[in-house]
Design a protein around this motif. Structure first.
Motif, PDB file in Angstrom:
ATOM      1  N   ASN A  48       0.868  -1.179   0.000  1.00 48.99           N
ATOM      2  CA  ASN A  48       0.000   0.000   0.000  1.00 48.99           C
ATOM      3  C   ASN A  48       0.909   1.235   0.000  1.00 48.99           C
ATOM      4  OD1 ASN A  48      -1.913   1.993   0.365  1.00 48.99           O
ATOM      5  ND2 ASN A  48      -2.997   0.925   2.003  1.00 48.99           N
ATOM      6  N   TYR A  49       1.492   1.511  -1.177  1.00 48.57           N
ATOM      7  CA  TYR A  49       2.523   2.539  -1.277  1.00 48.57           C
ATOM      8  C   TYR A  49       2.005   3.950  -1.025  1.00 48.57           C
ATOM      9  CZ  TYR A  49       5.103  -1.345  -3.309  1.00 48.57           C
ATOM     10  OH  TYR A  49       5.707  -2.564  -3.509  1.00 48.57           O
ATOM     11  N   GLU A  50       0.795   4.217  -1.445  1.00 46.76           N
ATOM     12  CA  GLU A  50       0.234   5.557  -1.232  1.00 46.76           C
ATOM     13  C   GLU A  50       0.094   5.861   0.253  1.00 46.76           C
ATOM     14  OE1 GLU A  50      -0.120   7.904  -3.380  1.00 46.76           O
ATOM     15  OE2 GLU A  50       0.377   6.666  -5.107  1.00 46.76           O
ATOM     16  N   LEU A  51      -0.353   4.878   1.020  1.00 47.90           N
ATOM     17  CA  LEU A  51      -0.481   5.063   2.465  1.00 47.90           C
ATOM     18  C   LEU A  51       0.900   5.262   3.098  1.00 47.90           C
ATOM     19  CD1 LEU A  51      -2.226   5.145   5.008  1.00 47.90           C
ATOM     20  CD2 LEU A  51      -2.055   2.637   5.128  1.00 47.90           C
ATOM     21  N   LEU A 103       3.482   6.576   1.682  1.00 48.89           N
ATOM     22  CA  LEU A 103       3.920   7.932   1.342  1.00 48.89           C
ATOM     23  C   LEU A 103       3.248   8.979   2.226  1.00 48.89           C
ATOM     24  CD1 LEU A 103       3.989   7.678  -2.557  1.00 48.89           C
ATOM     25  CD2 LEU A 103       5.964   7.807  -1.014  1.00 48.89           C
ATOM     26  N   GLN A 104       1.992   8.752   2.584  1.00 47.61           N
ATOM     27  CA  GLN A 104       1.289   9.683   3.481  1.00 47.61           C
ATOM     28  C   GLN A 104       1.979   9.733   4.841  1.00 47.61           C
ATOM     29  OE1 GLN A 104      -2.917   8.863   3.865  1.00 47.61           O
ATOM     30  NE2 GLN A 104      -3.168   8.666   1.651  1.00 47.61           N
ATOM     31  N   TYR A 127       9.061   5.502  -3.765  1.00 48.61           N
ATOM     32  CA  TYR A 127       8.881   5.993  -5.140  1.00 48.61           C
ATOM     33  C   TYR A 127       9.654   5.123  -6.129  1.00 48.61           C
ATOM     34  CZ  TYR A 127       6.486  10.366  -3.910  1.00 48.61           C
ATOM     35  OH  TYR A 127       5.571  11.297  -3.484  1.00 48.61           O
ATOM     36  N   MET A 158       7.764   2.147  -6.867  1.00 45.38           N
ATOM     37  CA  MET A 158       6.622   2.474  -7.728  1.00 45.38           C
ATOM     38  C   MET A 158       7.073   2.871  -9.141  1.00 45.38           C
ATOM     39  SD  MET A 158       4.570   4.824  -4.931  1.00 45.38           S
ATOM     40  CE  MET A 158       3.140   5.194  -5.953  1.00 45.38           C
ATOM     41  N   ASN A 208       8.549   5.534  -9.926  1.00 44.46           N
ATOM     42  CA  ASN A 208       8.395   6.984 -10.070  1.00 44.46           C
ATOM     43  C   ASN A 208       9.750   7.619  -9.760  1.00 44.46           C
ATOM     44  OD1 ASN A 208       7.702   9.684 -10.040  1.00 44.46           O
ATOM     45  ND2 ASN A 208       5.807   9.379  -8.905  1.00 44.46           N
TER      46      ASN A 208
END
Length: 200
Positions: free
Chosen positions: A98-101, A103-104, A129, A132, A134
């Motif tokens: 859960n990469y977005e979490l 990053l948060q 990143y 991902m 990115n």
């Protein structure tokens, strides 16, 4: 307060002076004792409260569940466990992909007043990143953080990012920089040397 006794008087006169002095200053002495004891009790109570808060914060941190960070932020915002919990929650999020979490959690720490926390958060954020793919965001994250003693680690990670993005010359440049910045005794020296050799 008046002088305690005047030297040069008879014992009876000195005894009378002591009685008079106590009569005149007794209330001040008692008040001083009460204030002193109150201060000691207040300080002990404060220390006990701080200790209890620390124990509660540590217990929350060690529970490592999803509500931990929110509760720590609310009830123990001045505790060092808030940042540690955010790093731990990010690690759990990465493990669950859960990469977005992740990053948060990390993003809230990259500007932390504790430079060690800020550097660790930036390093991990750039690594997320990279995971991902990115690459631009990964490099931007590292460039935006004053790295200080993390220079070598940041440059090694930049090398990894540029390798993943097929930018060999930039990767070589940052691996070479990392070798000059990381302690000669570090095991990373041989790892980076291997990475650099693989690019030739």
């Amino acid at each position: 307060m008046k002088n305690f006794i005047e030297v040069g008087h008879t014992e009876d006169e000195q005894e009378q002076q002591i009685k008079n002095w106590l009569k005149q200053n007794g209330a001040q002495i008692i008040a001083g004792i009460v204030l002193g004891l109150g201060g000691i009790w207040g300080f002990d109570a404060y220390n006990a409260h701080q200790y209890q808060q620390s124990i509660e914060a540590r217990a929350l941190y060690l529970s490592a569940n999803t509500n931990t960070l929110e509760q720590l932020s609310t009830d123990h915002s001045d505790s060092g466990y808030v940042q540690q919990s955010a790093l731990l929650q990010a690690k759990i999020a990465v493990k669950n992909k859960n990469y977005e979490l992740a990053l948060q959690h990390l993003g809230s720490l990259t500007n932390d007043e504790n430079t060690l926390i800020a550097n660790v958060a930036a390093f991990r954020m750039a690594s997320v990143y990279l995971e991902m793919d990115n690459y631009e965001a990964a490099i931007s994250t590292l460039d935006a953080t004053p790295s200080g003693s993390f220079n070598g680690l940041f440059n090694q990670l930049k090398g990894d990012i540029y390798v993943a993005n097929n930018k060999v010359e930039l990767a070589q440049k940052h691996y070479k920089l990392a070798l000059t910045q990381i302690s000669k005794d570090s095991e990373l020296q041989s790892l980076i040397s291997i990475k650099l050799a693989d690019l030739n």
